[in-house]
Scaffold this motif. Structure first.
Motif, mmCIF file in Angstrom:
data_model
loop_
_atom_site.group_PDB
_atom_site.id
_atom_site.type_symbol
_atom_site.label_atom_id
_atom_site.label_comp_id
_atom_site.label_asym_id
_atom_site.label_seq_id
_atom_site.Cartn_x
_atom_site.Cartn_y
_atom_site.Cartn_z
ATOM 1 N N LEU A 7 -51.308 15.494 -26.649
ATOM 2 C CA LEU A 7 -50.603 15.134 -25.412
ATOM 3 C C LEU A 7 -50.454 16.350 -24.511
ATOM 4 C CD1 LEU A 7 -49.306 12.608 -24.128
ATOM 5 C CD2 LEU A 7 -47.106 13.421 -25.002
ATOM 6 N N GLN A 8 -50.199 17.512 -25.099
ATOM 7 C CA GLN A 8 -50.117 18.756 -24.325
ATOM 8 C C GLN A 8 -51.432 18.996 -23.579
ATOM 9 O OE1 GLN A 8 -47.641 21.625 -23.996
ATOM 10 N NE2 GLN A 8 -49.112 21.594 -22.335
ATOM 11 N N GLU A 9 -52.531 18.837 -24.254
ATOM 12 C CA GLU A 9 -53.831 19.046 -23.624
ATOM 13 C C GLU A 9 -54.110 18.002 -22.545
ATOM 14 O OE1 GLU A 9 -56.573 19.183 -26.896
ATOM 15 O OE2 GLU A 9 -55.628 20.987 -27.744
ATOM 16 N N GLU A 10 -53.741 16.765 -22.828
ATOM 17 C CA GLU A 10 -53.954 15.674 -21.872
ATOM 18 C C GLU A 10 -53.182 15.886 -20.575
ATOM 19 O OE1 GLU A 10 -52.574 11.005 -21.469
ATOM 20 O OE2 GLU A 10 -52.889 11.819 -23.476
ATOM 21 N N LEU A 11 -51.943 16.397 -20.692
ATOM 22 C CA LEU A 11 -51.064 16.514 -19.520
ATOM 23 C C LEU A 11 -50.958 17.950 -18.992
ATOM 24 C CD1 LEU A 11 -48.190 14.144 -20.706
ATOM 25 C CD2 LEU A 11 -50.049 13.612 -19.114
ATOM 26 N N ALA A 12 -51.833 18.814 -19.447
ATOM 27 C CA ALA A 12 -51.758 20.229 -19.064
ATOM 28 C C ALA A 12 -51.829 20.433 -17.553
ATOM 29 C CB ALA A 12 -52.870 21.018 -19.745
ATOM 30 N N ASP A 13 -52.541 19.575 -16.836
ATOM 31 C CA ASP A 13 -52.673 19.715 -15.386
ATOM 32 C C ASP A 13 -51.513 19.083 -14.622
ATOM 33 O OD1 ASP A 13 -55.040 21.071 -15.745
ATOM 34 O OD2 ASP A 13 -56.293 19.280 -15.501
ATOM 35 N N HIS A 14 -50.515 18.598 -15.349
ATOM 36 C CA HIS A 14 -49.370 17.934 -14.699
ATOM 37 C C HIS A 14 -48.079 18.719 -14.922
ATOM 38 C CE1 HIS A 14 -51.658 14.324 -13.641
ATOM 39 N NE2 HIS A 14 -52.273 14.488 -14.804
ATOM 40 N N ASN A 15 -48.191 20.027 -15.068
ATOM 41 C CA ASN A 15 -47.020 20.890 -15.234
ATOM 42 C C ASN A 15 -46.158 20.440 -16.419
ATOM 43 O OD1 ASN A 15 -45.507 23.133 -14.519
ATOM 44 N ND2 ASN A 15 -44.190 22.000 -13.133
ATOM 45 N N PHE A 16 -46.825 20.098 -17.506
ATOM 46 C CA PHE A 16 -46.161 19.587 -18.706
ATOM 47 C C PHE A 16 -46.270 20.618 -19.821
ATOM 48 C CE2 PHE A 16 -46.544 17.269 -22.782
ATOM 49 C CZ PHE A 16 -45.332 16.604 -22.792
ATOM 50 N N GLN A 17 -45.174 20.827 -20.551
ATOM 51 C CA GLN A 17 -45.193 21.800 -21.638
ATOM 52 C C GLN A 17 -44.402 21.269 -22.829
ATOM 53 O OE1 GLN A 17 -46.681 25.116 -21.998
ATOM 54 N NE2 GLN A 17 -46.155 24.405 -24.054
ATOM 55 N N VAL A 18 -45.061 21.185 -23.967
ATOM 56 C CA VAL A 18 -44.380 20.856 -25.221
ATOM 57 C C VAL A 18 -43.823 22.148 -25.806
ATOM 58 C CG1 VAL A 18 -44.696 20.071 -27.607
ATOM 59 C CG2 VAL A 18 -45.876 18.890 -25.746
ATOM 60 N N ILE A 19 -42.581 22.090 -26.295
ATOM 61 C CA ILE A 19 -41.993 23.183 -27.066
ATOM 62 C C ILE A 19 -41.377 22.537 -28.307
ATOM 63 C CG2 ILE A 19 -40.265 25.019 -27.151
ATOM 64 C CD1 ILE A 19 -40.478 25.175 -24.083
ATOM 65 N N ALA A 20 -41.828 22.950 -29.466
ATOM 66 C CA ALA A 20 -41.306 22.397 -30.721
ATOM 67 C C ALA A 20 -40.237 23.323 -31.276
ATOM 68 C CB ALA A 20 -42.425 22.224 -31.730
ATOM 69 N N VAL A 21 -39.228 22.726 -31.891
ATOM 70 C CA VAL A 21 -38.182 23.499 -32.560
ATOM 71 C C VAL A 21 -38.064 22.980 -33.988
ATOM 72 C CG1 VAL A 21 -35.767 24.201 -32.560
ATOM 73 C CG2 VAL A 21 -36.940 23.795 -30.381
ATOM 74 N N ALA A 22 -38.379 23.822 -34.941
ATOM 75 C CA ALA A 22 -38.289 23.452 -36.355
ATOM 76 C C ALA A 22 -36.899 23.801 -36.874
ATOM 77 C CB ALA A 22 -39.351 24.193 -37.166
ATOM 78 N N ILE A 23 -36.241 22.822 -37.456
ATOM 79 C CA ILE A 23 -34.930 23.059 -38.060
ATOM 80 C C ILE A 23 -35.199 23.499 -39.493
ATOM 81 C CG2 ILE A 23 -32.688 22.040 -38.595
ATOM 82 C CD1 ILE A 23 -33.213 20.027 -36.369
#
Length: 201
Positions: A7-23
């Motif tokens: 999804l990050q790659e798909e939406l990269a041109d739409h100012n989209f950023q995934v940030i994961a947080v591992a507990i």
């Protein structure tokens, strides 16, 4: 994680950023799951993020805009159908909500509706998180008995809070995908699937 990467790659041109947080506190265990992942993966060993955002289950997704506004509060969303049989959740429908927001700014709820969706942690849940931190610290210091007593106390205070009960399993040498997980999952369902956030798919 690969589903979020796609999804990050798909939406990269739409100012989209995934940030994961591992507990989690096991950096190497987290690193092992990051092969091919290019988005940031942070570790919240002290569960600060979970406490600040009243996260009581994982996975939980928040959508935050460029102005640091939470536009989609806590939402139990999936980027793949790995757990569809257990949850009944179609990940593509969930990803479509994210696509609509990233591409068109379309949201599932208004900002006013979003403000009241996530309830505060109860006094017991807050105490459970503090006791969990004590248990984790005792474990790191080599006090296995003290850690176990406090993990048990934290679990009793918040039996349906996965950031407490399930997160303690690997720290206690319990397989978080084995019978102990199914026990938590069964109790969670029997309790009506309590969750601090948006329910529904």
């Amino acid at each position: 994680m690969p589903g979020w990467q796609a999804l990050q790659e798909e939406l990269a041109d739409h100012n989209f950023q995934v940030i994961a947080v591992a507990i989690d506190e096991d950096v190497e265990a987290v690193r092992a799951g990051c092969d091919g992942i290019t988005y940031p993966v942070l570790i919240d060993a002290e569960h600060i993020v979970a406490e600040l955002y009243a996260i009581s289950n994982v996975p939980t997704v928040l959508m935050i805009d460029e102005d640091d506004n939470i536009v989609q509060p806590n939402w139990s969303a999936y980027a793949s159908d790995t757990f569809r049989e257990l949850t009944g959740i179609d990940s593509e429908k969930q990803k479509d909500h994210i696509r609509a927001w990233a591409k068109d700014g379309t949201l599932r709820m208004s900002p006013d509706e979003a403000k009241g969706v996530v309830g505060d942690l109860s006094a017991e849940e807050e105490e459970a998180r503090l006791v969990f931190r004590i248990a984790a610290k005792l474990r790191r210091d080599g006090d296995t008995d003290g850690a176990e007593r406090n993990f048990e106390r934290a679990n009793a205070l918040a039996p349906n809070d996965w950031t407490v009960r399930r997160a303690s399993q690997p720290l206690r040498g319990i397989n978080p995908f084995g019978d102990a997980f199914m026990e938590i999952y069964t109790e969670f369902n029997e309790a009506g699937r309590p969750y601090h956030g948006v329910t529904g798919h």
